[in-house]
Scaffold this motif. Structure first.
Motif, PDB file in Angstrom:
ATOM      1  N   ARG A  96       7.002   5.131 -10.553  1.00  0.00           N
ATOM      2  CA  ARG A  96       6.554   6.515 -10.362  1.00  0.00           C
ATOM      3  C   ARG A  96       5.028   6.573 -10.314  1.00  0.00           C
ATOM      4  NH1 ARG A  96       8.722  11.040 -14.623  1.00  0.00           N
ATOM      5  NH2 ARG A  96       7.926  12.931 -13.609  1.00  0.00           N
ATOM      6  N   LEU A  97       4.378   5.771 -11.135  1.00  0.00           N
ATOM      7  CA  LEU A  97       2.919   5.717 -11.133  1.00  0.00           C
ATOM      8  C   LEU A  97       2.404   5.177  -9.802  1.00  0.00           C
ATOM      9  CD1 LEU A  97       0.233   6.029 -12.689  1.00  0.00           C
ATOM     10  CD2 LEU A  97       0.530   3.671 -13.468  1.00  0.00           C
ATOM     11  N   ARG A  98       3.050   4.145  -9.299  1.00  0.00           N
ATOM     12  CA  ARG A  98       2.642   3.580  -8.011  1.00  0.00           C
ATOM     13  C   ARG A  98       2.753   4.634  -6.902  1.00  0.00           C
ATOM     14  NH1 ARG A  98       2.376  -1.238  -5.057  1.00  0.00           N
ATOM     15  NH2 ARG A  98       2.629  -2.497  -6.955  1.00  0.00           N
ATOM     16  N   ASP A  99       3.839   5.379  -6.895  1.00  0.00           N
ATOM     17  CA  ASP A  99       4.023   6.431  -5.904  1.00  0.00           C
ATOM     18  C   ASP A  99       2.944   7.502  -6.043  1.00  0.00           C
ATOM     19  OD1 ASP A  99       5.710   7.968  -3.894  1.00  0.00           O
ATOM     20  OD2 ASP A  99       5.739   9.365  -5.581  1.00  0.00           O
ATOM     21  N   ALA A 100       2.593   7.835  -7.296  1.00  0.00           N
ATOM     22  CA  ALA A 100       1.564   8.855  -7.529  1.00  0.00           C
ATOM     23  C   ALA A 100       0.199   8.372  -7.046  1.00  0.00           C
ATOM     24  CB  ALA A 100       1.510   9.207  -9.016  1.00  0.00           C
ATOM     25  N   LEU A 101      -0.141   7.119  -7.325  1.00  0.00           N
ATOM     26  CA  LEU A 101      -1.416   6.565  -6.867  1.00  0.00           C
ATOM     27  C   LEU A 101      -1.496   6.577  -5.340  1.00  0.00           C
ATOM     28  CD1 LEU A 101      -1.759   3.530  -9.312  1.00  0.00           C
ATOM     29  CD2 LEU A 101      -3.328   5.484  -9.181  1.00  0.00           C
ATOM     30  N   THR A 102      -0.407   6.189  -4.684  1.00  0.00           N
ATOM     31  CA  THR A 102      -0.378   6.206  -3.222  1.00  0.00           C
ATOM     32  C   THR A 102      -0.558   7.624  -2.700  1.00  0.00           C
ATOM     33  OG1 THR A 102       1.092   4.284  -3.211  1.00  0.00           O
ATOM     34  CG2 THR A 102       0.977   5.581  -1.187  1.00  0.00           C
ATOM     35  N   GLY A 103       0.059   8.593  -3.390  1.00  0.00           N
ATOM     36  CA  GLY A 103      -0.077   9.984  -2.974  1.00  0.00           C
ATOM     37  C   GLY A 103      -1.511  10.481  -3.055  1.00  0.00           C
ATOM     38  N   VAL A 104      -2.233  10.082  -4.101  1.00  0.00           N
ATOM     39  CA  VAL A 104      -3.627  10.508  -4.231  1.00  0.00           C
ATOM     40  C   VAL A 104      -4.485   9.858  -3.149  1.00  0.00           C
ATOM     41  CG1 VAL A 104      -5.634  10.565  -5.756  1.00  0.00           C
ATOM     42  CG2 VAL A 104      -3.358  10.894  -6.708  1.00  0.00           C
ATOM     43  N   LEU A 105      -4.240   8.579  -2.861  1.00  0.00           N
ATOM     44  CA  LEU A 105      -4.980   7.916  -1.792  1.00  0.00           C
ATOM     45  C   LEU A 105      -4.725   8.601  -0.446  1.00  0.00           C
ATOM     46  CD1 LEU A 105      -4.460   4.121  -2.607  1.00  0.00           C
ATOM     47  CD2 LEU A 105      -6.362   5.588  -3.260  1.00  0.00           C
ATOM     48  N   LEU A 135      -2.651   0.860  -1.107  1.00  0.00           N
ATOM     49  CA  LEU A 135      -2.783   0.780  -2.560  1.00  0.00           C
ATOM     50  C   LEU A 135      -2.928  -0.672  -3.000  1.00  0.00           C
ATOM     51  CD1 LEU A 135      -2.653   2.036  -5.420  1.00  0.00           C
ATOM     52  CD2 LEU A 135      -0.150   1.773  -5.282  1.00  0.00           C
ATOM     53  N   ARG A 136      -3.955  -0.943  -3.772  1.00  0.00           N
ATOM     54  CA  ARG A 136      -4.159  -2.264  -4.366  1.00  0.00           C
ATOM     55  C   ARG A 136      -3.967  -2.119  -5.872  1.00  0.00           C
ATOM     56  NH1 ARG A 136      -7.451  -1.321  -0.168  1.00  0.00           N
ATOM     57  NH2 ARG A 136      -7.497  -2.895   1.497  1.00  0.00           N
ATOM     58  N   LEU A 137      -2.802  -2.539  -6.331  1.00  0.00           N
ATOM     59  CA  LEU A 137      -2.431  -2.393  -7.742  1.00  0.00           C
ATOM     60  C   LEU A 137      -1.873  -3.716  -8.241  1.00  0.00           C
ATOM     61  CD1 LEU A 137      -1.743  -0.711 -10.314  1.00  0.00           C
ATOM     62  CD2 LEU A 137       0.460  -0.175  -9.202  1.00  0.00           C
ATOM     63  N   THR A 138      -2.479  -4.237  -9.300  1.00  0.00           N
ATOM     64  CA  THR A 138      -1.955  -5.436  -9.937  1.00  0.00           C
ATOM     65  C   THR A 138      -1.375  -5.045 -11.294  1.00  0.00           C
ATOM     66  OG1 THR A 138      -4.120  -5.941 -10.912  1.00  0.00           O
ATOM     67  CG2 THR A 138      -3.602  -6.959  -8.804  1.00  0.00           C
ATOM     68  N   GLN A 139      -0.273  -5.680 -11.666  1.00  0.00           N
ATOM     69  CA  GLN A 139       0.380  -5.401 -12.942  1.00  0.00           C
ATOM     70  C   GLN A 139       0.433  -6.698 -13.755  1.00  0.00           C
ATOM     71  OE1 GLN A 139       3.883  -2.772 -12.782  1.00  0.00           O
ATOM     72  NE2 GLN A 139       3.588  -2.658 -10.545  1.00  0.00           N
ATOM     73  N   THR A 140      -0.015  -6.593 -14.991  1.00  0.00           N
ATOM     74  CA  THR A 140      -0.073  -7.756 -15.876  1.00  0.00           C
ATOM     75  C   THR A 140       0.620  -7.434 -17.184  1.00  0.00           C
ATOM     76  OG1 THR A 140      -2.214  -8.358 -14.914  1.00  0.00           O
ATOM     77  CG2 THR A 140      -1.606  -9.429 -16.987  1.00  0.00           C
ATOM     78  N   THR A 173     -11.999  -0.298  -1.161  1.00  0.00           N
ATOM     79  CA  THR A 173     -12.977   0.419  -1.978  1.00  0.00           C
ATOM     80  C   THR A 173     -12.424   0.828  -3.334  1.00  0.00           C
ATOM     81  OG1 THR A 173     -12.349   2.499  -0.922  1.00  0.00           O
ATOM     82  CG2 THR A 173     -14.192   1.288   0.050  1.00  0.00           C
ATOM     83  N   SER A 174     -11.154   0.503  -3.584  1.00  0.00           N
ATOM     84  CA  SER A 174     -10.572   0.799  -4.895  1.00  0.00           C
ATOM     85  C   SER A 174      -9.559  -0.279  -5.252  1.00  0.00           C
ATOM     86  CB  SER A 174      -9.903   2.185  -4.909  1.00  0.00           C
ATOM     87  OG  SER A 174      -8.848   2.241  -3.962  1.00  0.00           O
ATOM     88  N   TRP A 175      -9.365  -0.433  -6.558  1.00  0.00           N
ATOM     89  CA  TRP A 175      -8.427  -1.428  -7.055  1.00  0.00           C
ATOM     90  C   TRP A 175      -7.966  -0.945  -8.431  1.00  0.00           C
ATOM     91  CZ3 TRP A 175      -9.856  -7.048  -8.930  1.00  0.00           C
ATOM     92  CH2 TRP A 175      -8.683  -7.751  -9.213  1.00  0.00           C
ATOM     93  N   PHE A 176      -6.677  -0.985  -8.663  1.00  0.00           N
ATOM     94  CA  PHE A 176      -6.113  -0.492  -9.911  1.00  0.00           C
ATOM     95  C   PHE A 176      -5.397  -1.633 -10.641  1.00  0.00           C
ATOM     96  CE2 PHE A 176      -6.157   2.788  -6.690  1.00  0.00           C
ATOM     97  CZ  PHE A 176      -6.877   3.801  -7.324  1.00  0.00           C
ATOM     98  N   ARG A 177      -5.535  -1.630 -11.956  1.00  0.00           N
ATOM     99  CA  ARG A 177      -4.856  -2.622 -12.778  1.00  0.00           C
ATOM    100  C   ARG A 177      -4.028  -1.890 -13.838  1.00  0.00           C
ATOM    101  NH1 ARG A 177      -9.314  -7.431 -13.810  1.00  0.00           N
ATOM    102  NH2 ARG A 177     -10.564  -7.076 -11.950  1.00  0.00           N
TER     103      ARG A 177
END
Length: 484
Positions: A96-105, A135-140, A173-177
């Motif tokens: 759900r967070l990934r979808d929300a981040l994509t929506g804001v972008l 969306l550039r999102l890495t999950q650790t 220009t953005s990257w999320f972790r």
């Protein structure tokens, strides 16, 4: 003769018909000429005093500030990266967070913008908006580590994110972790480039992210104005008669102010925490309020006295970072709208502090009314501005990051790196003092040039403010406030 009322609908129909014919003619042109035709038509129109939606959706020239930051990124990769981190406690849905981040972008064009080298005039970078978000999102997962090990790795990730080299030309220009510490504990790190994201944008981004997480990424509506609308308007307005006249008037204000001297060794960044003593500041702010001065005006006046004594001058210029969102529709957009407003303060005639407060009120109001003028256009690209010290009392609106069932808290990160943003020539800057007021205390961080000042020099600016306020409260009508 007055036209009959019945002619108004007819005129509207005629206008709509003319617009339809124009759009049809443009559509018939080859794609390579279509945007050029739109730009030529736009150039013939009167440029409004405030931004409006641009004509067409093709590339537009980057702002002067963006071009400067873009060029500096080539010479010093990573210096334009900013970072922000929040702790999320509760049952988080990563998908759900990934979808929300994509929506804001998808909602904000600035977050889908590439800065590419332009050809022709004006020289500089161009803004190219990609149709689809990337969306550039890495999950650790850090949940297997002991508590101290998790804390160390979170701190390391936050530090690394602030040094990430982002690629403006590719649109990276953005990257999320997203760091998972436990089933119901996560840390989200937002990394973005200052060329497309300013301090105000953080609040806009988090507000929209929360809404998209609650209601879905497709639920967001785009802002009334996008950043490329603003960039397109700024270039055309500055080239028009109104912008040129405003620029000339403002330049005349600083015609007698010499440029700040460059440090012989160039620029090397330093940071230190700063805090103002509570007793003299409270009394000084009360004195300022009695004279109709805001806390910022009062502290700025005291700083001007300190600098006048230090430099042996009665004419002081101080730069202050401003949000630059002078039109209401800009407040809901992500982008780099920040500008620096130079404020010239006249301390001649040994005026008492009360008189200085009244002069500062006028100077601040006049300066802030010119937020439309970009710093690079005002003083020339690469030229040292007439200020060596920047001062800000930040008042970004508090934004509750409200995720359903999740408690959100801010995490401290590395100090900001803004001097390249606030000065066309960082080597000519002594320090930028950024303060916030919390629970009756005023403090923050000073970013300074190690080649121009030592930590004690920067602290001396703060202790000088305290001493000036002390003297002003003791003798507000005394004409000796500017004397050492």
């Amino acid at each position: 003769m007055t036209a009959p009322a019945e002619s108004a609908p007819a005129a509207a129909v005629a206008a709509q018909s003319g617009t339809a014919r124009l759009e049809g003619a443009l559509a018939a042109l080859p794609e390579s000429k279509r945007e050029l035709a739109r730009l030529l038509l736009a150039a013939r129109q009167t440029v409004p005093a405030r931004p409006a939606p641009r004509s067409g959706a093709g590339p537009v020239p980057a702002t002067a500030l963006q071009t400067r930051v873009w060029r500096r990124e080539y010479a010093h990769p990573g210096t334009g990266t900013g970072s922000h981190a929040v702790r999320l406690t509760g049952r988080l849905d990563p998908a759900r967070l990934r979808d929300a981040l994509t929506g804001v972008l998808r909602q904000h064009e600035a977050l889908r913008t590439r800065l590419v080298a332009g050809t022709g005039e004006p020289a500089g970078a161009r803004l190219v908006v990609d149709d689809e978000p990337c969306l550039r999102l890495t999950q650790t997962d850090l949940s297997a580590y002991e508590p101290q090990g998790r804390a160390d790795r979170v701190a390391r990730q936050i530090t690394e994110s602030a040094g990430t080299v982002l690629d403006l030309e590719s649109g990276r220009t953005s990257w999320f972790r997203l760091l998972r510490l436990a089933p119901e504990e996560h840390v989200l790190i937002l990394t973005s480039h200052l060329a497309v994201f300013d301090g105000w944008s953080s609040g806009v981004f988090l507000t929209d992210l929360a809404a998209a997480y609650r209601d879905g990424g497709d639920s967001l509506a785009p802002p009334d104005l996008q950043f490329p609308d603003y960039a397109d308007w700024q270039r055309r307005w500055l080239a028009g008669p109104d912008g040129a006249a405003d620029l000339a008037r403002r330049r005349a204000v600083f015609a007698g102010s010499p440029p700040a001297p460059r440090a012989p060794g160039g620029f090397e960044r330093g940071h230190l925490p700063v805090r103002l003593a509570r007793r003299p500041v409270e009394a000084g702010l009360a004195l300022g309020a009695a004279e109709g001065a805001t806390p910022f005006m009062t502290l700025l006046t005291a700083l001007a006295v300190v600098l006048a004594r230090r430099e042996g001058r009665t004419d002081v210029v101080i730069g202050t970072p401003a949000a630059g969102r002078f039109a209401g529709p800009l407040e809901g957009a992500v982008g780099q709208f920040t500008t620096v407003v130079p404020i010239r303060l006249d301390l001649s005639g040994e005026p008492p502090f009360r008189e200085l407060l009244h002069r500062a009120r006028t100077a601040v109001a006049e300066a802030l009314s010119h937020q439309r003028l970009p710093l690079d256009a005002l003083f020339g690209e690469g030229d040292p501005p007439p200020y060596s010290v920047l001062f800000a009392l930040h008042n970004y609106p508090a934004v509750p990051f409200d995720l359903p069932g999740i408690e959100v808290s801010q995490l401290p990160g590395p100090p900001a790196r803004h001097l390249e943003l606030y000065s066309p020539d960082p080597a000519a800057t002594l320090a930028c003092v950024g303060l916030v007021e919390r629970d009756g205390e005023i403090g923050g961080t000073a970013e300074y040039n190690r080649r121009a000042a030592a930590p004690e020099d920067v602290r001396g600016l703060l202790t000088g403010i305290e001493e000036v306020l002390d003297r002003a409260v003791a003798a507000p009508a005394s004409p000796t406030i500017t004397r050492t």
